[in-house]
Scaffold this active site. Sequence first.
Site, PDB file in Angstrom:
ATOM      1  N   CYS A   1      36.256  48.841  42.413  1.00  0.00           N
ATOM      2  CA  CYS A   1      36.620  47.430  42.547  1.00  0.00           C
ATOM      3  C   CYS A   1      36.344  46.892  43.953  1.00  0.00           C
ATOM      4  CB  CYS A   1      38.081  47.230  42.173  1.00  0.00           C
ATOM      5  SG  CYS A   1      39.212  48.425  42.956  1.00  0.00           S
TER       6      CYS A   1
ATOM      7  N   HIS B   1      42.234  41.733  45.329  1.00  0.00           N
ATOM      8  CA  HIS B   1      41.957  42.382  46.608  1.00  0.00           C
ATOM      9  C   HIS B   1      41.443  41.358  47.625  1.00  0.00           C
ATOM     10  CE1 HIS B   1      42.651  46.087  44.699  1.00  0.00           C
ATOM     11  NE2 HIS B   1      41.439  46.600  44.643  1.00  0.00           N
TER      12      HIS B   1
END
Length: 381
Positions: A176, A289
Amino acid sequence: MNSPALSVRHNHFLHRGATAIPQPRSITISTSPFRVRLSLQENGPSVAVVGVTGAVGQEFLSVLSDRNFPYRSLKLLASKRSAGKSMKFEDRDYTVEELTEDSFEGIDIALFSAGGSISKKFGPLAAQKGTIVVDNSSAFRMDENVPLVIPEVNPEAMAHLKLGSGKGALIANPNCSTIICLMAVTPLHRRAKVKRMVVSTYQAASGAGAAAMEELVQQTREVLEGKEPTCNIFNQQYAFNLFSHNAPVQPNGYNEEEMKLVKETRKIWNDMDVKVTATCIRVPVMRAHAESVNLQFEKPLDEDTARDILKNAPGIVIIDDRASNRFPTPLEVSNKDDVAVGRVRRDVSQDGDYGLDIFVCGDQIRKGAALNAVQIAEMLL
């Protein structure tokens, strides 16, 4: 305690509530009643979702529906513990089946998000049966025979793979943090060639799974009530705290998450000489994130040109308002497909226009996992 039914309403609007993700007995993936569903098509591929009851598995279904991915049949697979659960998807009832060696007969595409050990066992078995596997784990990422793909970045890596050939294959979804970083950096790399990249990540709970998201909510309540926080997923308090990423630390002092960024960037860019270093931090954010990225280029690239390049890059949105001090935030990109970029500025520690700093935010479950995998599957059609 039995969990209530979970209704997942997949839209791209800001979700401001932080709620735990239970392990439900009955799950409904709801779609807008005002949309015409085009996904179920006789000429579409047969699709299996492995790890369907997890956070990414649930997001696979949401993304498949959001993007009207065509399929003629859908098989939902999970562990023996989850087998038998009832799920409703696009107004049809499904029963979760136990993942076995026989699960992939007649399956064209399988989306995997059940952990590396499951992928290593069942991914090759599925490929042997003619299934093209898109795997979200780290099991095959560094295998030189397995494409590691971000569709906006290196689609050519899987150009030789198509449905209908009768041949199965493995395709790896990058980590990710790598996906979110390279979505923003690659358009600049194409123009000025990155020599060195320094990345600091601020990673959400979702990267550790649904149970970590639930524990963050639980800990937050406990700390606010003056109680000792429950620490089952992480070995320390997560709420109102941050700490070095919980991945194992290697002999060189880097943890596995940091080395994934180093190694995956080199493979995806097909450039073993690019210098990459990373520091990965877990922060008490639910599902998106953030990354601070410092870049050193071979060719000059000023900040205005960089901003123009990013404005025209697929899957990127610019949030870079200096006057209002408004830049990307994890909350703003949660449940969104695009990766947000801001704080675009010349690196004053370097001479001339050979360095830039940028700040990047992206939804870990969507573009960082499920969306990227479904986009890979779309390229097979």
